[in-house]
Design a protein around this motif. Structure first.
Motif, mmCIF file in Angstrom:
data_model
loop_
_atom_site.group_PDB
_atom_site.id
_atom_site.type_symbol
_atom_site.label_atom_id
_atom_site.label_comp_id
_atom_site.label_asym_id
_atom_site.label_seq_id
_atom_site.Cartn_x
_atom_site.Cartn_y
_atom_site.Cartn_z
ATOM 1 N N ASP A 184 58.180 53.445 144.651
ATOM 2 C CA ASP A 184 56.751 53.763 144.675
ATOM 3 C C ASP A 184 56.010 52.601 144.044
ATOM 4 O O ASP A 184 56.469 52.036 143.052
ATOM 5 N N ASP A 185 54.855 52.224 144.594
ATOM 6 C CA ASP A 185 54.101 51.114 144.014
ATOM 7 C C ASP A 185 53.203 51.568 142.865
ATOM 8 O O ASP A 185 52.438 50.778 142.316
ATOM 9 N N HIS A 186 53.295 52.824 142.489
ATOM 10 C CA HIS A 186 52.500 53.408 141.412
ATOM 11 C C HIS A 186 53.351 53.432 140.149
ATOM 12 O O HIS A 186 54.207 54.302 139.969
ATOM 13 N N GLU A 187 53.148 52.467 139.240
ATOM 14 C CA GLU A 187 53.970 52.355 138.044
ATOM 15 C C GLU A 187 53.902 53.608 137.164
ATOM 16 O O GLU A 187 54.895 54.038 136.583
ATOM 17 N N LEU A 231 53.419 56.660 138.100
ATOM 18 C CA LEU A 231 54.223 57.716 138.712
ATOM 19 C C LEU A 231 55.709 57.469 138.492
ATOM 20 O O LEU A 231 56.469 58.396 138.176
ATOM 21 N N THR A 274 59.214 49.001 142.872
ATOM 22 C CA THR A 274 57.839 49.082 143.378
ATOM 23 C C THR A 274 57.707 48.464 144.762
ATOM 24 O O THR A 274 56.623 48.483 145.336
ATOM 25 N N ASP A 323 58.345 56.494 148.711
ATOM 26 C CA ASP A 323 56.928 56.612 149.053
ATOM 27 C C ASP A 323 56.695 55.976 150.413
ATOM 28 O O ASP A 323 57.440 55.079 150.830
ATOM 29 N N GLN A 354 54.156 53.947 151.471
ATOM 30 C CA GLN A 354 53.766 52.552 151.285
ATOM 31 C C GLN A 354 53.482 51.845 152.620
ATOM 32 O O GLN A 354 54.234 50.985 153.071
ATOM 33 N N SER A 391 46.170 58.428 136.758
ATOM 34 C CA SER A 391 46.566 57.400 137.719
ATOM 35 C C SER A 391 46.518 56.004 137.118
ATOM 36 O O SER A 391 46.886 55.027 137.768
ATOM 37 N N GLY A 392 46.045 55.896 135.881
ATOM 38 C CA GLY A 392 46.043 54.612 135.202
ATOM 39 C C GLY A 392 44.675 54.056 134.865
ATOM 40 O O GLY A 392 44.575 52.987 134.251
ATOM 41 N N LEU A 409 49.064 64.273 140.070
ATOM 42 C CA LEU A 409 49.261 62.853 140.364
ATOM 43 C C LEU A 409 49.416 62.651 141.855
ATOM 44 O O LEU A 409 50.156 63.371 142.515
#
Length: 222
Positions: A25-28, A30, A52, A71, A73, A169-170, A221
């Protein structure tokens, strides 16, 4: 559209060891949250690889794993179908976790061999249950489900829910305010109320990491 789970795929390891899991997943945030939650609450699912990007996943010495949580992506140069087929050829069960509710994407993922196509917006207990179903179930002694009272979900207003999603989400509080088109103090108040409501149901959320965990557990999330 609802989630979709296929049965009849490769079973979990029969040796009784934990299932080796890779997360892509590119969402660190998560990645961190899912890994932490599984480590604490699902010892039968051992996250041995977090990536990622597709290249990072397949070039890792830990690949292939028993299970890949993947994911969508869409920005990846390798298509979703090709990624799924590559994982399957390496012997991994693939579960797609996505925030995109696209029937065509679901169809392509399942045709490529994904065992399940699940929404990230579902509470993590639901996602883990679906994963265990795909893997053929885990012996009762290998995992300890959370007591029901541990996941009492507070009732959040629309503003509080939006602030929680964005913050988890950051984003910073200032960025949350900008995204919601409200004053900084308003966004701060929303987040304070969220923390207070979680505290009232005995689910601490005073620190950012705890708030992210609560958002993960309750399906906020994306």
């Amino acid at each position: 559209m609802g989630d979709e789970v296929m049965t009849g795929g490769p079973a979990r390891p029969s040796s009784g060891r934990a299932v080796r899991v890779a997360l892509l997943d590119d969402h660190e945030v998560l990645l961190d949250s899912v890994s932490s939650w599984l480590r604490e609450h699902a010892p039968d699912l051992d996250v041995v690889l977090r990536a990622t990007s597709w290249l990072e996943l397949v070039h890792s010495p830990a690949f292939p794993t028993d299970l890949v949580l993947l994911d969508v992506q869409p920005q990846e140069p390798v298509s979703l179908g090709a990624r799924i087929r590559s994982c399957r050829a390496a012997g991994a069960v693939v579960v797609v976790l996505t925030g995109l509710d696209d029937p065509e994407l679901r169809r392509r993922a399942l045709e490529a061999g994904a065992a399940a196509f699940l929404s990230k917006s579902r509470p993590i207990l639901d996602l883990v249950a679906a994963v265990r179903e795909v893997l053929g179930g885990a012996p009762q002694q290998e995992w300890r489900p959370l007591p029901a009272e541990a996941l009492r979900r507070p009732r959040l207003s629309l503003g509080e829910e939006s602030a929680l999603r964005l913050y988890a989400s950051g984003l910073s509080t200032a960025d949350v305010a900008a995204e919601m088109h409200v004053q900084f103090e308003t966004a701060k108040t929303y987040l304070r109320r969220v923390r207070e409501k979680y505290a009232r149901v005995d689910r601490p959320a005073s620190r950012r990491s705890e708030l992210i965990q609560r958002a993960l557990e309750d399906g906020y999330l994306q």
